[in-house]
Design an enzyme around this catalytic site. Structure first.
Site, short mmCIF file in Angstrom:
data_model
loop_
_atom_site.label_atom_id
_atom_site.label_comp_id
_atom_site.label_asym_id
_atom_site.label_seq_id
_atom_site.Cartn_x
_atom_site.Cartn_y
_atom_site.Cartn_z
N THR A 194 44.94 49.66 39.48
CA THR A 194 43.67 49.84 40.16
C THR A 194 43.40 48.62 41.03
OG1 THR A 194 42.56 48.97 38.19
CG2 THR A 194 42.62 51.36 38.45
N GLY A 195 42.67 48.88 42.14
CA GLY A 195 42.17 47.91 43.09
C GLY A 195 42.70 46.51 43.09
N THR A 196 41.86 45.58 42.65
CA THR A 196 42.18 44.15 42.73
C THR A 196 43.43 43.80 41.94
OG1 THR A 196 39.81 43.70 42.93
CG2 THR A 196 41.24 41.85 42.42
N THR A 197 43.58 44.39 40.77
CA THR A 197 44.75 44.08 39.94
C THR A 197 46.03 44.39 40.69
OG1 THR A 197 43.46 44.59 37.95
CG2 THR A 197 45.85 44.49 37.72
N SER A 223 39.52 50.83 43.00
CA SER A 223 39.07 50.05 41.85
C SER A 223 38.52 51.00 40.80
CB SER A 223 37.99 49.05 42.27
OG SER A 223 36.80 49.74 42.63
N ASP A 229 40.45 54.80 37.93
CA ASP A 229 40.85 55.28 36.61
C ASP A 229 41.06 56.79 36.63
OD1 ASP A 229 40.64 52.71 35.57
OD2 ASP A 229 38.53 52.97 35.04
N ASP A 249 38.13 43.84 28.38
CA ASP A 249 37.22 42.80 27.91
C ASP A 249 36.16 43.49 27.07
OD1 ASP A 249 35.43 40.81 27.45
OD2 ASP A 249 35.01 40.36 29.55
N ASP A 259 34.52 56.24 33.13
CA ASP A 259 35.83 56.32 33.79
C ASP A 259 36.93 55.79 32.88
OD1 ASP A 259 34.99 56.92 36.83
OD2 ASP A 259 33.61 55.47 35.99
#
Length: 296
Positions: A194-197, A223, A229, A249, A259
C-alpha cells in the site's frame, strides 16, 4: 535437534471449521499431527473445539491437552489471559484461532482482544488453516523434523505474490526486515504494497539492486485509508497473494479499521490458501524459517 522447550499453543475453531469431516480443524490435525508430536506441543483447547477433536477421533494428534471452558462460559476470555500471563508454565506461546469470516463470534471483544494481545506480546496469531499449517511445518523442521512434502506446492515463491504493509509507526521495522530478508522477498513473483510503504520499499530495492532494476520492485496500490487494503483483498480472494505481512501498530486508533478487517477477512475466506502475519518478531522468525524451508 532436540526440542528444549515444549510449545504451548492455544487452539480454538469457529463452529463451521469444526464439524464437517473436511473442516479446517480436521484438515489441520490430520496434516499437522506429526509436527505437533515432534514439537511435543501442549495444546490449550477451548471446550467445543476439544469436543469436536474427540468426536473426529483426532485426540491422538494432540500430544498434551489442557481443556478450557466453552466460549460462552469464558473459555476465549481465559485464553486471552494466558497470552499475557508472565508464568511460562501457564502462558501460551502462540494461538491458532481458525476463524470463519461470517461467524459473529469472531468480532466479539474477547476475539479481538486475543489478536491484539498476541501482537502486543509478540506471539503468533494464526487465524487461517494455511497460516497454522505453515507455522507448524516451519517450527517442526527448524526443530529437526523431516519436511512435509505434501506442502511443497505452497513454497513455490517464484509463482506467488506477497503483500507488504506497515502502519506509520512500523514502517522503519518493515524496511529493516525487508533489507534483512531481501534475498527471500526478491524470490517472489510479485510484491504488493500500500501507498507509502510501497514507495519506501522501492527506494530500498534501488539501493540494493540498482536504480533501474529496483524502481518497480513492489507494485504500490493506494494507501490503506484510501482503499489500498481493499485492492489487495481482491488479489487475495483471487488467490494471487498467499502471504500478507501486515505490521500493525496495536496502540493507536485507526480510522480505516474496517479496511484492515476487510483484508484479514479476505484471507480467512480462502483459509486453506492465504495467511496474515502481523507481529514484528514473529514475522522476522517466520521469514528466517521460510528461507531455510525453501532452501531444502
Amino acid at each position: 535437534m532436540t526440542v528444549t522447550k515444549k510449545l504451548r499453543i492455544g487452539l480454538i475453531a469457529n463452529r463451521s471449521h469444526q464439524d464437517a469431516t473436511n473442516s479446517a480443524l480436521v484438515q489441520l490435525l490430520h496434516g499437522a499431527g506429526p509436527a505437533l508430536r515432534h514439537l511435543q506441543a501442549e495444546l490449550v483447547i477451548v471446550g467445543r473445539t476439544l469436543d469436536a477433536i474427540i468426536s473426529h477421533g483426532l485426540l491422538e494428534a494432540c500430544p498434551s491437552v489442557e481443556r478450557f471452558p466453552y466460549g460462552r462460559e469464558g473459555g476465549l476470555m481465559k485464553l486471552v489471559s494466558r497470552v499475557v500471563d508472565t508464568d511460562p508454565a501457564r502462558a501460551v506461546d502462540a494461538v491458532i484461532y481458525l476463524i470463519d469470516p461470517v461467524d459473529p463470534s469472531s468480532v466479539f471483544p474477547e476475539a479481538q482482544a486475543l489478536k491484539r494481545q498476541c501482537v502486543i506480546h509478540r506471539k503468533p496469531f494464526l487465524a487461517t488453516l494455511a497460516s497454522a499449517r505453515e507455522w507448524l511445518e516451519l517450527e517442526a523442521t527448524a526443530a529437526g523434523a523431516s519436511i512435509d512434502t505434501r506442502l511443497n506446492d505452497s513454497f513455490l515463491l517464484e509463482q506467488e505474490g506477497i503483500a507488504l504493509i506497515a502502519h506509520d509507526a512500523m514502517k522503519e521495522s518493515m524496511l529493516a526486515m525487508a533489507e534483512k530478508h531481501f534475498a527471500l522477498l526478491d524470490r517472489f513473483a510479485c510484491r504488493y504494497a500500500t501507498g507509502t510503504t510501497g514507495g519506501l520499499l522501492n527506494r530500498l530495492a534501488q539501493q540494493i539492486k540498482g536504480e533501474e532494476a529496483g524502481k518497480n520492485w513492489t507494485r504500490p496500490f493506494l494507501s490503506g485509508p484510501l482503499g489500498g487494503d481493499a485492492q489487495l483483498a481482491e488479489l487475495v480472494l483471487d488467490r494471487q497473494i498467499r502471504r500478507i505481512l501486515f505490521l500493525e501498530d496495536p496502540h493507536v486508533a485507526r480510522q480505516h479499521e474496517a479496511d484492515i478487517q476487510l483484508l484479514e477477512r479476505a484471507a480467512r475466506t480462502v483459509t486453506d490458501f492465504s495467511q496474515v502475519i502481523s507481529e514484528v518478531s514473529g514475522a522476522d522468525r517466520w521469514l528466517s524459517l521460510l528461507t531455510q524451508r525453501v532452501a531444502i
